[in-house]
Design a protein around this motif. Structure first.
Motif, PDB file in Angstrom:
ATOM      1  N   ASN A 221       0.735  -1.253   0.000  1.00 34.64           N
ATOM      2  CA  ASN A 221       0.000   0.000   0.000  1.00 34.64           C
ATOM      3  C   ASN A 221       0.767   1.308   0.000  1.00 34.64           C
ATOM      4  OD1 ASN A 221      -1.467   2.344   1.066  1.00 34.64           O
ATOM      5  ND2 ASN A 221      -3.196   1.029   0.517  1.00 34.64           N
ATOM      6  N   PRO A 222       1.471   1.684   1.056  1.00 34.34           N
ATOM      7  CA  PRO A 222       2.029   3.034   0.912  1.00 34.34           C
ATOM      8  C   PRO A 222       3.212   3.078  -0.056  1.00 34.34           C
ATOM      9  CG  PRO A 222       2.647   2.093   3.019  1.00 34.34           C
ATOM     10  CD  PRO A 222       1.830   1.068   2.323  1.00 34.34           C
ATOM     11  N   SER A 223       3.845   1.923  -0.237  1.00 33.82           N
ATOM     12  CA  SER A 223       5.094   1.964  -1.004  1.00 33.82           C
ATOM     13  C   SER A 223       4.888   2.215  -2.492  1.00 33.82           C
ATOM     14  CB  SER A 223       5.902   0.679  -0.799  1.00 33.82           C
ATOM     15  OG  SER A 223       5.162  -0.426  -1.215  1.00 33.82           O
ATOM     16  N   TRP A 224       3.704   2.013  -2.989  1.00 35.94           N
ATOM     17  CA  TRP A 224       3.487   2.315  -4.411  1.00 35.94           C
ATOM     18  C   TRP A 224       3.774   3.778  -4.707  1.00 35.94           C
ATOM     19  CZ3 TRP A 224       0.224   6.251  -5.452  1.00 35.94           C
ATOM     20  CH2 TRP A 224      -0.736   6.587  -4.479  1.00 35.94           C
ATOM     21  N   ALA A 225       3.582   4.598  -3.640  1.00 38.61           N
ATOM     22  CA  ALA A 225       3.787   6.038  -3.804  1.00 38.61           C
ATOM     23  C   ALA A 225       5.222   6.370  -4.189  1.00 38.61           C
ATOM     24  CB  ALA A 225       3.412   6.757  -2.519  1.00 38.61           C
ATOM     25  N   LEU A 226       6.139   5.455  -3.903  1.00 36.99           N
ATOM     26  CA  LEU A 226       7.545   5.647  -4.257  1.00 36.99           C
ATOM     27  C   LEU A 226       7.730   5.962  -5.744  1.00 36.99           C
ATOM     28  CD1 LEU A 226       9.536   2.774  -2.507  1.00 36.99           C
ATOM     29  CD2 LEU A 226      10.092   5.213  -2.412  1.00 36.99           C
TER      30      LEU A 226
ATOM     31  N   VAL B 274       6.527  16.553  -1.530  1.00 40.95           N
ATOM     32  CA  VAL B 274       6.873  15.184  -1.148  1.00 40.95           C
ATOM     33  C   VAL B 274       7.208  15.119   0.335  1.00 40.95           C
ATOM     34  CG1 VAL B 274       8.545  13.315  -1.490  1.00 40.95           C
ATOM     35  CG2 VAL B 274       7.623  14.545  -3.463  1.00 40.95           C
ATOM     36  N   ALA B 275       7.946  16.122   0.800  1.00 41.19           N
ATOM     37  CA  ALA B 275       8.321  16.165   2.212  1.00 41.19           C
ATOM     38  C   ALA B 275       7.085  16.265   3.095  1.00 41.19           C
ATOM     39  CB  ALA B 275       9.262  17.350   2.464  1.00 41.19           C
ATOM     40  N   ILE B 276       6.164  17.139   2.683  1.00 37.88           N
ATOM     41  CA  ILE B 276       4.921  17.294   3.458  1.00 37.88           C
ATOM     42  C   ILE B 276       4.143  15.978   3.490  1.00 37.88           C
ATOM     43  CG2 ILE B 276       2.649  18.448   3.518  1.00 37.88           C
ATOM     44  CD1 ILE B 276       4.091  20.935   2.301  1.00 37.88           C
ATOM     45  N   TYR B 277       4.085  15.347   2.336  1.00 36.12           N
ATOM     46  CA  TYR B 277       3.360  14.081   2.247  1.00 36.12           C
ATOM     47  C   TYR B 277       3.963  13.027   3.168  1.00 36.12           C
ATOM     48  CZ  TYR B 277       2.158   9.543   0.186  1.00 36.12           C
ATOM     49  OH  TYR B 277       1.783   8.248  -0.004  1.00 36.12           O
ATOM     50  N   LEU B 278       5.287  12.928   3.122  1.00 33.38           N
ATOM     51  CA  LEU B 278       5.970  11.944   3.973  1.00 33.38           C
ATOM     52  C   LEU B 278       5.749  12.256   5.456  1.00 33.38           C
ATOM     53  CD1 LEU B 278       9.369  11.427   2.090  1.00 33.38           C
ATOM     54  CD2 LEU B 278       7.472   9.786   2.283  1.00 33.38           C
ATOM     55  N   TYR B 279       5.813  13.545   5.771  1.00 32.81           N
ATOM     56  CA  TYR B 279       5.635  13.969   7.151  1.00 32.81           C
ATOM     57  C   TYR B 279       4.237  13.604   7.656  1.00 32.81           C
ATOM     58  CZ  TYR B 279       4.825  17.096  11.097  1.00 32.81           C
ATOM     59  OH  TYR B 279       4.477  17.611  12.316  1.00 32.81           O
ATOM     60  N   LEU B 280       3.224  13.994   6.899  1.00 32.52           N
ATOM     61  CA  LEU B 280       1.841  13.696   7.289  1.00 32.52           C
ATOM     62  C   LEU B 280       1.599  12.196   7.381  1.00 32.52           C
ATOM     63  CD1 LEU B 280      -0.163  16.311   5.139  1.00 32.52           C
ATOM     64  CD2 LEU B 280       0.210  16.359   7.616  1.00 32.52           C
ATOM     65  N   GLY B 281       2.172  11.468   6.451  1.00 28.35           N
ATOM     66  CA  GLY B 281       1.963  10.019   6.422  1.00 28.35           C
ATOM     67  C   GLY B 281       2.670   9.322   7.567  1.00 28.35           C
ATOM     68  N   ALA B 282       3.930   9.610   7.717  1.00 28.47           N
ATOM     69  CA  ALA B 282       4.739   8.859   8.674  1.00 28.47           C
ATOM     70  C   ALA B 282       4.467   9.264  10.117  1.00 28.47           C
ATOM     71  CB  ALA B 282       6.219   9.037   8.337  1.00 28.47           C
ATOM     72  N   TRP B 283       4.311  10.536  10.327  1.00 33.16           N
ATOM     73  CA  TRP B 283       4.144  10.976  11.723  1.00 33.16           C
ATOM     74  C   TRP B 283       2.691  11.004  12.189  1.00 33.16           C
ATOM     75  CZ3 TRP B 283       8.805  11.873   9.647  1.00 33.16           C
ATOM     76  CH2 TRP B 283       9.902  11.735  10.483  1.00 33.16           C
TER      77      TRP B 283
END
Lengths: 216, 111
Positions: free
Chosen positions: A150-155, A184-193
């Motif tokens: 699931n989340p890794s497709w975003a790579l 991308v940074a915002i997306y990673l931040y919202l997703g991961a944290w």
């Protein structure tokens, strides 16, 4: 004599190895050797004799012409792209020989005769050439091995976007070169944290659309 | 002046070779040596010039080639002028006489 043999061999490199041509090559070689021997007999030293004989060989193009030997055929390809926008037809030809683009309109008149793009350089600098396949590999690996599809497709779209914007940044500073990595940074931040992978992904396509609009 | 430049003589290589073959059959190196000797070293024909001329003259059927007797395990290619070649040669001789006159008209006046 080895030096003369090598010289004549090198000169005849583009000739087909037919009996006729080998015979011709051999005849010329023997003629040169005979001349060389005569010069030595006349009291010339080896260097002088060799220099004279080679100077009297002449121009190999003359022989090619006489025997109708075409210059080595280079691989030639032509790629053509036809664009038809709002009734204006444009044809773009990329010629492999000149590494130049020819842009012409429908009437076959060259609008801009030759545009010299950095076709080669462009290709070398494309980070996406390396990173997109890598991200695809990581995606497949994480999917098959750990079951994390699931989340890794975003790579994949992310890598494409980031590499593309970095590439564009190198050529000329453009909006997407800052905005895309930021998104991308915002997306990673919202997703991961915050675990907000789901609505946050929207930021990526939205950014892509916005930057492509601003590009114009 | 060292030797004559190939540019100046270009149009006359065929005539020179035909002239020599008109005296008798010959092979590459001999023709080349004769040219040098007869011009006292003022003109040395290049290998590529000589052998491309042979090819051209054969194509035009002004000369024919045949193999001579074997010497040192190698058979040598001899060239022979044909009847057409002889006619062509004579025509070239007339042309040269005229050319020489024309050029001399200018050279002698200024020289």
């Amino acid at each position: 004599m080895k030096i003369l043999e090598n010289y004549v061999d090198a000169m005849f490199r583009d000739f087909p190895e037919t009996e006729e041509m080998l015979e011709l090559k051999q005849t010329i070689l023997e003629s040169m050797e005979a001349k060389y021997d005569d010069l030595l007999a006349d009291g010339k030293n080896e260097q002088e004799a060799l220099g004279t004989v080679i100077a009297q060989f002449g121009d190999i193009e003359e022989l090619k012409e006489a025997y109708s030997i075409e210059p080595e055929e280079r691989e030639h390809s032509r790629k053509t792209v036809n664009i038809n926008a709002s009734g204006v037809k444009i044809r773009i030809d990329k010629d492999s020989d000149s590494k130049k683009l020819h842009i012409s309109n429908d009437d076959d008149l060259d609008i801009e005769d030759i545009i010299e793009p950095e076709v080669k350089k462009k290709h070398k600098n494309r980070l996406s050439d390396i990173w997109v396949p890598i991200s695809v590999a990581v995606f497949l690996l994480s999917g098959f091995v750990w079951g994390i599809w699931n989340p890794s497709w975003a790579l994949i779209p992310m890598t494409a976007l980031v590499t593309d914007s970095l590439y564009r940044f190198r050529r000329r500073k453009s909006l997407s070169s800052i905005v895309v990595p930021l998104a991308v940074a915002i997306y990673l931040y919202l997703g991961a944290w915050h675990g907000l992978w789901h609505p946050a992904w929207v930021i990526i396509p939205v950014t892509a659309i916005i930057t492509s609009v601003f590009k114009k | 002046m060292d030797t004559i430049s190939s540019d100046v003589i270009r149009g006359y290589n065929d005539t020179i070779i035909l002239s020599l073959l008109n005296r008798g059959d010959s092979y590459g190196y001999e023709v080349s040596k004769r040219i040098e000797e007869m011009t006292k070293g003022n003109y040395q024909i290049k290998e590529t010039t000589l052998y491309s001329a042979f090819a051209r003259l054969q194509k035009k059927e002004l000369i024919t080639a045949y193999y001579g007797e074997e010497t040192n395990g190698r058979r040598r290619t001899y060239y022979k002028i044909t009847d057409v070649g002889r006619d062509y040669y004579l025509e070239k001789c007339r042309e040269w006489a005229l050319t020489k006159d024309v050029i001399n008209t200018f050279i002698e006046r200024n020289g």
